[in-house]
Design a protein around this motif. Sequence first.
Motif, short mmCIF file in Angstrom:
data_model
loop_
_atom_site.label_atom_id
_atom_site.label_comp_id
_atom_site.label_asym_id
_atom_site.label_seq_id
_atom_site.Cartn_x
_atom_site.Cartn_y
_atom_site.Cartn_z
N LEU A 399 -25.49 -38.08 -69.55
CA LEU A 399 -24.43 -37.96 -68.57
C LEU A 399 -23.68 -36.65 -68.80
CD1 LEU A 399 -23.21 -41.66 -68.67
CD2 LEU A 399 -24.48 -40.56 -66.83
N SER A 400 -23.11 -36.10 -67.74
CA SER A 400 -22.64 -34.72 -67.78
C SER A 400 -21.54 -34.49 -68.80
CB SER A 400 -22.14 -34.32 -66.39
OG SER A 400 -21.11 -35.19 -65.93
N THR A 401 -20.69 -35.47 -69.03
CA THR A 401 -19.59 -35.27 -69.97
C THR A 401 -20.10 -34.98 -71.37
OG1 THR A 401 -18.39 -36.90 -68.66
CG2 THR A 401 -17.37 -36.20 -70.70
N PHE A 402 -21.25 -35.53 -71.72
CA PHE A 402 -21.81 -35.28 -73.05
C PHE A 402 -22.04 -33.79 -73.29
CE2 PHE A 402 -25.74 -34.35 -75.39
CZ PHE A 402 -25.38 -34.79 -76.66
N LEU A 470 -23.83 -37.23 -59.39
CA LEU A 470 -23.51 -35.91 -59.97
C LEU A 470 -23.45 -35.96 -61.48
CD1 LEU A 470 -20.81 -34.60 -57.48
CD2 LEU A 470 -23.05 -33.59 -57.92
N MET A 471 -22.92 -37.05 -62.05
CA MET A 471 -22.89 -37.18 -63.51
C MET A 471 -24.31 -37.15 -64.08
SD MET A 471 -20.15 -40.22 -64.06
CE MET A 471 -18.87 -40.44 -62.84
N LEU A 472 -25.24 -37.83 -63.40
CA LEU A 472 -26.62 -37.87 -63.89
C LEU A 472 -27.30 -36.52 -63.71
CD1 LEU A 472 -27.61 -41.37 -62.47
CD2 LEU A 472 -27.38 -40.77 -64.88
N VAL A 473 -27.12 -35.90 -62.55
CA VAL A 473 -27.77 -34.61 -62.29
C VAL A 473 -27.27 -33.55 -63.26
CG1 VAL A 473 -27.99 -32.73 -60.63
CG2 VAL A 473 -28.24 -35.10 -59.87
N LEU A 474 -25.95 -33.46 -63.43
CA LEU A 474 -25.39 -32.46 -64.34
C LEU A 474 -25.63 -32.83 -65.80
CD1 LEU A 474 -22.01 -31.65 -62.53
CD2 LEU A 474 -24.11 -30.30 -62.57
N LEU A 477 -29.51 -31.72 -65.86
CA LEU A 477 -29.73 -30.34 -65.41
C LEU A 477 -28.39 -29.60 -65.35
CD1 LEU A 477 -32.22 -31.07 -62.47
CD2 LEU A 477 -32.81 -30.16 -64.73
N PRO A 478 -27.80 -29.33 -66.51
CA PRO A 478 -26.49 -28.67 -66.51
C PRO A 478 -26.56 -27.16 -66.30
CG PRO A 478 -27.18 -29.06 -68.76
CD PRO A 478 -28.24 -29.66 -67.89
N GLY A 479 -27.78 -26.60 -66.29
CA GLY A 479 -27.93 -25.16 -66.25
C GLY A 479 -27.18 -24.46 -65.12
N VAL A 509 -27.63 -22.72 -78.67
CA VAL A 509 -27.71 -21.41 -78.04
C VAL A 509 -28.64 -21.47 -76.84
CG1 VAL A 509 -28.34 -19.00 -78.41
CG2 VAL A 509 -27.26 -20.29 -80.25
N ALA A 510 -29.72 -22.24 -76.97
CA ALA A 510 -30.66 -22.37 -75.86
C ALA A 510 -30.02 -23.06 -74.67
CB ALA A 510 -31.90 -23.13 -76.31
N VAL A 511 -29.19 -24.06 -74.93
CA VAL A 511 -28.50 -24.73 -73.84
C VAL A 511 -27.65 -23.76 -73.06
CG1 VAL A 511 -26.67 -26.38 -73.31
CG2 VAL A 511 -28.50 -27.03 -74.87
#
Length: 516
Positions: A399-402, A470-474, A477-479, A509-511
């Motif tokens: 989830l995006s908050t993570f 949106l939470m799942l997508v981000l 795929l947070p890029g 760093v990769a993230v």
Amino acid sequence: MQDVPWLTALVVVPALGAVALWSLRGTARAHARTVALVVALATLALGVGALLAFDTAAAGTHQLLETYPWIPALGVSWALGVDGVGLALILMSLVLVPLVVLAAWREQGSDAGPTDALRHYLALVLLLEAFVVVVFAARDVFLFYVVFEAMLIPVYFMIGAFGGARRRYAAVKFLLYSLAGGLVMLVGVIGLYAQGPGGPQGFLTENLVGLPLDPTVEKWLFVSFFLAFAIKAPMFPVHTWLPDAAEQAPAGTSTLLVGVLDKVGTFGMLTLCLPLFPAASRWAAPVVVVLAVVSVLYGALLAIGQKDLMRLVAYTSVSHFGFIVLGIFAFTSTSVAGSSFYMVNHGLSTGALFLLVGFLAARRGSQQVADFGGLQKVTPVMAGVFLVVGLSALSLPGLSTFVSEFLVLVGTFARHPAAAVVATLGVVLAALYVLWTYQRVFTGPVRPELERTPELGTRERWAVGPLVALMLVLGFLPGPALDLVREPAQGTLADVGVDDVAPTWAPIVAVEGEDE
């Protein structure tokens, strides 16, 4: 597309929508909800257009620029422009507004009723949306201040006229705290202008960055701005207005108040305090970091003990804002980017939590945790959605908050390892208050009076479903979102005049998209 005044359009459309709602007469009043939803969706479509016109490769620079004289004699301009952070927060706000309109579809009675309350409420929502766009895009300090204060007006009425039994007390408390911070900030705005170059564009932020300020003067100016932003955020110990406001306000108002307006505080710290007062920011950083860690733990501990669901969500936000402030003042590109992304993710997760609590309260006629129990067997869809949204509040991987919380903690650890370790306890406490709340509300035997509780309806699913998506997508795929905030974070460190401290763990760093 660069020549289109996207930002002014994003202000004018909801403002005109608010005027249109207030102008409805006779049988046309019955269409207020439809008008509000169409205007909110049209504004969101304009926001997508602005995103397409924005050059993500140059996210650290202000784009979509508009500068027009407003009060030249005072050096005030209508100056708008966004970098990646400002654009991300505007888009988050534009997503939340139509969902709030959907959530309020049955609130405040019928829109054709004798009090006509819903029409006025939705007009205030659209007016607030217009103010929000200005405050996240303002490049003139005086313009920022004017809208910073003007936002109080619709929110005051959204709480005081449409809230619960103690709505007037909560609205006045919100107003007094905010006005106090705003008046202190006004002193700083005037003092900053006096130190600047003056002229017809004397309040433009680019003309005020890098001023040779006396160290003592700079510290006082920093404090005047920071105090106003700390109250707005809200941050310990000037947070006490928030639980009362969230408890008494309608669910949609709490969504916008905590999900959007409170971000103005942390956004102001990031985009005004740090670049305008770099030396003072470095001077204050150790104290701010301590206060941020205290906010993380204090908010989480008080959330555990709350009996009212709205107050519980409000205190979780005090904790989450502690993480955001911690990342900003840790002064690493990873932590600052994480905080910027956190502002967006918190708006999504907390907005969804407030809306769900509003749906629960509407069914039960109560916000008290003790009045619920066993709903998982009666409303499994609502229980499942609440669990997913709750897990986002405790930063579950996927989830995006993570992503944002992880970047904040890793980036902070690179410069302040002790603060990062202590703040990590907030994650443990978050698991406690989220799972314990879920257990008391949704598990166990079904209370007799809840056996006929209706499931989430189609309209309600549309109100919370996009936020969960949106939470799942981000989360996976947070890029694209990180592309908006990474370069501004690096620019912030350059403005403050500190060397970046990169995380030593290569996957992080990769993230961030950096070279390994």
